[in-house]
Design a protein around this motif. Structure first.
Motif, PDB file in Angstrom:
ATOM      1  N   PHE A 238       0.591  -1.197  -0.011  1.00 46.91           N
ATOM      2  CA  PHE A 238       0.024   0.160  -0.032  1.00 46.91           C
ATOM      3  C   PHE A 238       0.623   1.355   0.113  1.00 46.91           C
ATOM      4  O   PHE A 238       0.807   2.222  -0.678  1.00 46.91           O
ATOM      5  N   LYS A 239       1.933   1.279   0.860  1.00 47.73           N
ATOM      6  CA  LYS A 239       2.972   2.444   0.854  1.00 47.73           C
ATOM      7  C   LYS A 239       3.356   2.507  -0.619  1.00 47.73           C
ATOM      8  O   LYS A 239       3.441   3.769  -0.947  1.00 47.73           O
ATOM      9  N   ALA A 240       3.983   1.450  -1.234  1.00 44.78           N
ATOM     10  CA  ALA A 240       4.402   1.778  -2.630  1.00 44.78           C
ATOM     11  C   ALA A 240       3.385   2.238  -3.631  1.00 44.78           C
ATOM     12  O   ALA A 240       3.308   3.036  -4.306  1.00 44.78           O
ATOM     13  N   LEU A 241       2.257   1.622  -3.682  1.00 48.14           N
ATOM     14  CA  LEU A 241       1.214   1.872  -4.396  1.00 48.14           C
ATOM     15  C   LEU A 241       0.564   3.413  -4.275  1.00 48.14           C
ATOM     16  O   LEU A 241       0.497   3.934  -5.322  1.00 48.14           O
ATOM     17  N   SER A 242       0.488   3.784  -3.197  1.00 47.70           N
ATOM     18  CA  SER A 242      -0.306   5.047  -3.030  1.00 47.70           C
ATOM     19  C   SER A 242       0.955   6.076  -3.268  1.00 47.70           C
ATOM     20  O   SER A 242       0.556   7.075  -3.826  1.00 47.70           O
ATOM     21  N   ALA A 243       2.161   5.774  -3.068  1.00 47.58           N
ATOM     22  CA  ALA A 243       3.261   6.613  -3.530  1.00 47.58           C
ATOM     23  C   ALA A 243       3.366   6.796  -4.914  1.00 47.58           C
ATOM     24  O   ALA A 243       3.478   7.849  -5.511  1.00 47.58           O
ATOM     25  N   LEU A 244       3.155   5.544  -5.714  1.00 44.53           N
ATOM     26  CA  LEU A 244       3.065   5.641  -7.109  1.00 44.53           C
ATOM     27  C   LEU A 244       2.115   6.414  -7.741  1.00 44.53           C
ATOM     28  O   LEU A 244       2.079   7.326  -8.606  1.00 44.53           O
ATOM     29  N   ILE A 245       0.831   6.001  -7.115  1.00 43.94           N
ATOM     30  CA  ILE A 245      -0.395   7.138  -7.503  1.00 43.94           C
ATOM     31  C   ILE A 245      -0.107   8.673  -7.366  1.00 43.94           C
ATOM     32  O   ILE A 245      -0.277   9.267  -8.563  1.00 43.94           O
ATOM     33  N   ILE A 246       0.468   8.896  -6.167  1.00 46.66           N
ATOM     34  CA  ILE A 246       0.540  10.259  -6.250  1.00 46.66           C
ATOM     35  C   ILE A 246       1.660  10.907  -7.182  1.00 46.66           C
ATOM     36  O   ILE A 246       1.481  11.993  -7.621  1.00 46.66           O
ATOM     37  N   ASP A 247       2.688  10.102  -7.213  1.00 47.15           N
ATOM     38  CA  ASP A 247       3.603  10.528  -8.173  1.00 47.15           C
ATOM     39  C   ASP A 247       3.415  10.582  -9.653  1.00 47.15           C
ATOM     40  O   ASP A 247       3.578  11.376 -10.534  1.00 47.15           O
ATOM     41  N   ARG A 248       2.705   9.540 -10.357  1.00 52.17           N
ATOM     42  CA  ARG A 248       2.325   9.281 -11.563  1.00 52.17           C
ATOM     43  C   ARG A 248       0.888   9.635 -11.919  1.00 52.17           C
ATOM     44  O   ARG A 248       0.643  10.145 -13.178  1.00 52.17           O
TER      45      ARG A 248
END
Lengths: 272, 272
Positions: A222-232
């Motif tokens: 979740f940490k990686a996915l939410s960071a990816l969403i905010i970035d991309r």
């Protein structure tokens, strides 16, 4: 669902790793994160591989025609998380050879991204997720315990997975993501990094049966996915998505219906 | 959503007690219970009372016309959980007088059950849930702490709830449920029973701020709600609902697509 407000959804598509709705699962974490902003639609099917995922996708994802007519949910984001079952060893019923796994991922991506596809949905953002590591000993132990709990009928289960094989599928997904220019959560590496290595003892906190994630494992995802969403896809940061219905303290007590009707008109232009 | 398989849903409708998607919340428990059988649609709006719930319902619940045309989710069950905010003390912005609270519940039920309603949905089963008890001291303490955490600006919050008042709303919902012949989860009584009384110390494990439920509180609700569903609406027992897509071990490896297509034809007669 153009007939009722709030059709925006995030679809989580995949196998048993996606299917879980337990405490701390990906779905629970995403539903909490997007609470009152976007529905989380779980389309995880335990045991499924990428071969089976294609005909399933064609049912659970709306056609372009349906979506354009306003008959369907508006899937803003889809996570495609496959590979764990494809990577069972050759001869196992779930096994999909590596090359076909790769071409299946491409097919799924193209079903969404190619204008000629019946499922073409240019506004649906895609995130791939690769297979996480496994703990071989724990997995075969869990299989045998399950077999024993059902009365030890039929042949005793043997090992059907191999960590090095799974790793090759995890790496293949990264390759396809690069080739297709789709972002990926490399959960294999994320878990190994936080675990400090690929050893069984190091990986233990993140898996409850050697294959399926604990809440701690899902926390890494979740940490990686939410960071990816905010970035991309910053427009899909929940803080950028308007809250459904006004905050209760903003309702005009003299004319409350007004607040709700505004939402209605704003969001449902294509309504019946 | 006639355009994509699996439109059956359970809608959880209400205020903040419904809105939560936290670990152990009603939504998380229901989503896990109905995993791969029925979607859980959360339509909880924190702070809302029964006055505001009516215009909101008219947006989030599909019209009869939309549903009959196959444009909408098929809501098999709706939980209506309101009263906690209506029961704020007179003068508070959320307060709805007891008689109007009762007539609002009747209105909501009739919007679904009356053939003349635009939202008529005879196949949608209804379950009411009443207001749980509160712990007055904990609630005012939580309000003041929140105010302090925002820099103590504006007037210091005072007590806006009264346990005896809330109890009268909980009892009124039971009255309406009987009158309208709709089943109700009497969560007030269920929590008091399991707590062993209405005392603050007795209720403490079930509330994290004197008003909102902990996972333990939701466990009491889920136990009562799932038992009620099995008793009153046995067709909605998840064990009676076919699993979406076949079990992976039942897929014919020689002709896998067949298994998925059968589901498609069976479930999507009205598809585009």
């Amino acid at each position: 669902m153009a007939s009722a407000a709030y059709t925006d959804a995030i679809m989580l598509f995949g196998d048993s790793l996606t299917q879980a709705w337990t405490d701390g699962s990906l779905s629970q974490r995403m539903a909490e994160y997007y609470s009152r902003r976007c529905d989380i639609v779980n389309r995880g099917f335990g045991g499924y591989n990428s071969d089976w995922a294609i005909p399933v996708f064609e049912q659970v994802f709306a056609t372009r025609e349906a979506r354009e007519k306003g008959y369907a949910q508006n899937v803003k984001l889809i996570t495609i998380w496959l590979g764990a079952n494809d990577a069972t060893i050759p001869g196992e019923p779930q096994c999909v050879p590596l090359d076909r796994y790769k071409s299946n991922l491409v097919k799924l991506i193209k079903l969404i991204k190619e204008p000629s596809s019946a499922y073409y949905s240019p506004d649906t953002k895609i995130v791939l997720i690769n297979a996480p590591p496994i703990i071989e000993n724990d997995w075969v132990k869990a299989r045998v315990e399950k077999w024993e709990s059902f009365g030890s009928t039929g042949p005793k289960p043997e090992q059907n997975r191999d960590k090095r094989v799974t790793k090759s599928y995890a790496e293949a997904a990264i390759e396809i993501a690069k080739e297709q220019q789709v972002p990926i959560v490399d959960i294999w590496t994320a878990i190994v990094d936080v675990a400090g290595g690929e050893g069984d003892d190091q990986l233990a906190p993140y898996f409850y049966d050697g294959l399926h994630l604990t809440s701690e494992g899902y926390a890494v995802l979740f940490k990686a996915l939410s960071a990816l969403i905010i970035d991309r896809y910053p427009e899909l940061d929940p803080e950028q998505i308007p809250m459904r219905m006004p905050h209760w303290a903003d309702v005009d007590l003299g004319n409350p219906r007004e607040a709700f009707n505004k939402v209605k008109q704003g969001r449902l232009a294509g309504e019946l």
